[in-house]
Design an enzyme around this catalytic site. Structure first.
Site, PDB file in Angstrom:
ATOM      1  N   SER A 116       0.815  -1.218   0.000  1.00  0.00           N
ATOM      2  CA  SER A 116       0.000   0.000   0.000  1.00  0.00           C
ATOM      3  C   SER A 116       0.849   1.270   0.000  1.00  0.00           C
ATOM      4  CB  SER A 116      -0.915   0.022   1.223  1.00  0.00           C
ATOM      5  OG  SER A 116      -1.655  -1.161   1.295  1.00  0.00           O
TER       6      SER A 116
HETATM    7  N1  SAH Z   1      -0.760  -5.374   3.953  1.00  0.00           N
HETATM    8  C1  SAH Z   1      -0.024  -5.623   2.754  1.00  0.00           C
HETATM    9  C2  SAH Z   1      -0.808  -5.226   1.514  1.00  0.00           C
HETATM   10  C3  SAH Z   1      -1.046  -6.444   0.732  1.00  0.00           C
HETATM   11  S1  SAH Z   1      -2.141  -6.360  -0.658  1.00  0.00           S
HETATM   12  C4  SAH Z   1       1.342  -4.951   2.773  1.00  0.00           C
HETATM   13  O1  SAH Z   1       1.626  -4.185   3.713  1.00  0.00           O
HETATM   14  O2  SAH Z   1       2.159  -5.209   1.878  1.00  0.00           O
HETATM   15  C5  SAH Z   1      -3.421  -7.434  -0.109  1.00  0.00           C
HETATM   16  C6  SAH Z   1      -3.019  -8.831   0.276  1.00  0.00           C
HETATM   17  O3  SAH Z   1      -4.210  -9.500   0.692  1.00  0.00           O
HETATM   18  C7  SAH Z   1      -2.459  -9.672  -0.881  1.00  0.00           C
HETATM   19  O4  SAH Z   1      -1.218 -10.175  -0.496  1.00  0.00           O
HETATM   20  C8  SAH Z   1      -3.480 -10.778  -1.054  1.00  0.00           C
HETATM   21  O5  SAH Z   1      -2.915 -12.018  -1.441  1.00  0.00           O
HETATM   22  C9  SAH Z   1      -4.102 -10.844   0.316  1.00  0.00           C
HETATM   23  N2  SAH Z   1      -5.437 -11.456   0.384  1.00  0.00           N
HETATM   24  C10 SAH Z   1      -6.485 -11.294  -0.450  1.00  0.00           C
HETATM   25  N3  SAH Z   1      -7.546 -12.009  -0.027  1.00  0.00           N
HETATM   26  C11 SAH Z   1      -7.161 -12.656   1.112  1.00  0.00           C
HETATM   27  C12 SAH Z   1      -7.793 -13.552   2.016  1.00  0.00           C
HETATM   28  N4  SAH Z   1      -9.058 -13.968   1.866  1.00  0.00           N
HETATM   29  N5  SAH Z   1      -7.080 -14.001   3.064  1.00  0.00           N
HETATM   30  C13 SAH Z   1      -5.793 -13.631   3.258  1.00  0.00           C
HETATM   31  N6  SAH Z   1      -5.141 -12.776   2.440  1.00  0.00           N
HETATM   32  C14 SAH Z   1      -5.804 -12.297   1.381  1.00  0.00           C
END
Ligand code: SAH
Length: 215
Positions: free
Chosen positions: A61
């Site tokens: 993000s």
């Molecule tokens: N918090 C992260 C942002 C990641 S983007 C950071 O600081 O880098 C969103 C993430 O959510 C992705 O890695 C994606 O694989 C994950 N995601 C999406 N749906 C999900 C679910 N149902 N359970 C766990 N992770 C999930």
């Protein structure tokens, strides 16, 4: 080194201008090196106020969104926080500086393993990870005083709301991929839930189940 330091302080000025006031949040962001959470190709953009691509088509993000969501969660040192969507691990690392324990769930095994490596290298020992579907929360560790979802849900996952402690707060982007996803804050008071819309955001989708194509 000079350039990096300068860029970092530039980002801080920008975050403050954008309204981030919580000193503890800014200190946490200062303590965690964002360049360690991104792909080598984007190293020169580590302190730009922008989201960046990571593996598996996901994103780390934008620093402003990380700071804003963290600030709005109103975390205190003794809390237990659940994050859904570990991704690079950056948001979890920031949270780990502000609370007692962070539980973070990711559906891509490869992303989770890379994030775990980073936590170890940075000596962040109060983060516990789970490979699984975050839509289901983490029943064994519930309830949580705070929950942050870093992927956009089309509707609010009920299982997560159920795992919120009384007086707990959850923050998540809600909406379809085709549009803007307002950041929603849910505050629980006993069995009453108050919902507020904060700012418009854009996140990758919260997907059901685990990724079966991963390694
Ligand atoms: N918090 C992260 C942002 C990641 S983007 C950071 O600081 O880098 C969103 C993430 O959510 C992705 O890695 C994606 O694989 C994950 N995601 C999406 N749906 C999900 C679910 N149902 N359970 C766990 N992770 C999930």
């Amino acid at each position: 080194m000079m350039v990096e330091t300068k860029t970092k302080s530039h980002l801080f000025t920008e975050l403050q201008k954008q309204g981030i006031r919580d000193e503890k949040v800014l200190e946490a962001m200062d303590a965690i090196p964002r360049e360690k959470f991104i792909l080598p190709a984007f190293k020169d953009k580590a302190y730009a106020n922008a989201a960046l691509p990571i593996e598996k088509g996901q994103t780390i993000s934008q620093p402003y969104i990380v700071a804003f969501m963290t600030e709005q969660l109103k975390i205190t040192q003794k809390m237990k926080v659940l994050e859904i969507g570990t991704g690079s691990g950056y948001q979890a690392a920031i949270l780990s500086k502000l609370c007692r324990r962070v539980f973070t769930v990711e559906r891509h095994l490869q992303l989770l393993k890379a994030a775990e490596e980073r936590f170890k290298k940075l000596h962040l020992y109060n983060i516990t990870t789970l490979f699984g579907d975050g839509m289901r929360g983490w029943a064994e560790q519930a309830p949580f005083e705070r929950i942050m979802v870093t992927a956009a849900a089309e509707s609010i996952p009920e299982k997560l709301v159920d795992q919120l402690e009384h007086n707990g707060v959850m923050i998540l982007p809600v909406g379809r991929q085709t549009g803007v996803q307002p950041l929603v804050r849910i505050t629980r008071t006993n069995n009453h839930f108050e919902e507020e819309e904060l700012i418009p955001t854009r996140f990758v989708p919260l997907l059901p189940g685990i990724d079966h194509n991963g390694d």
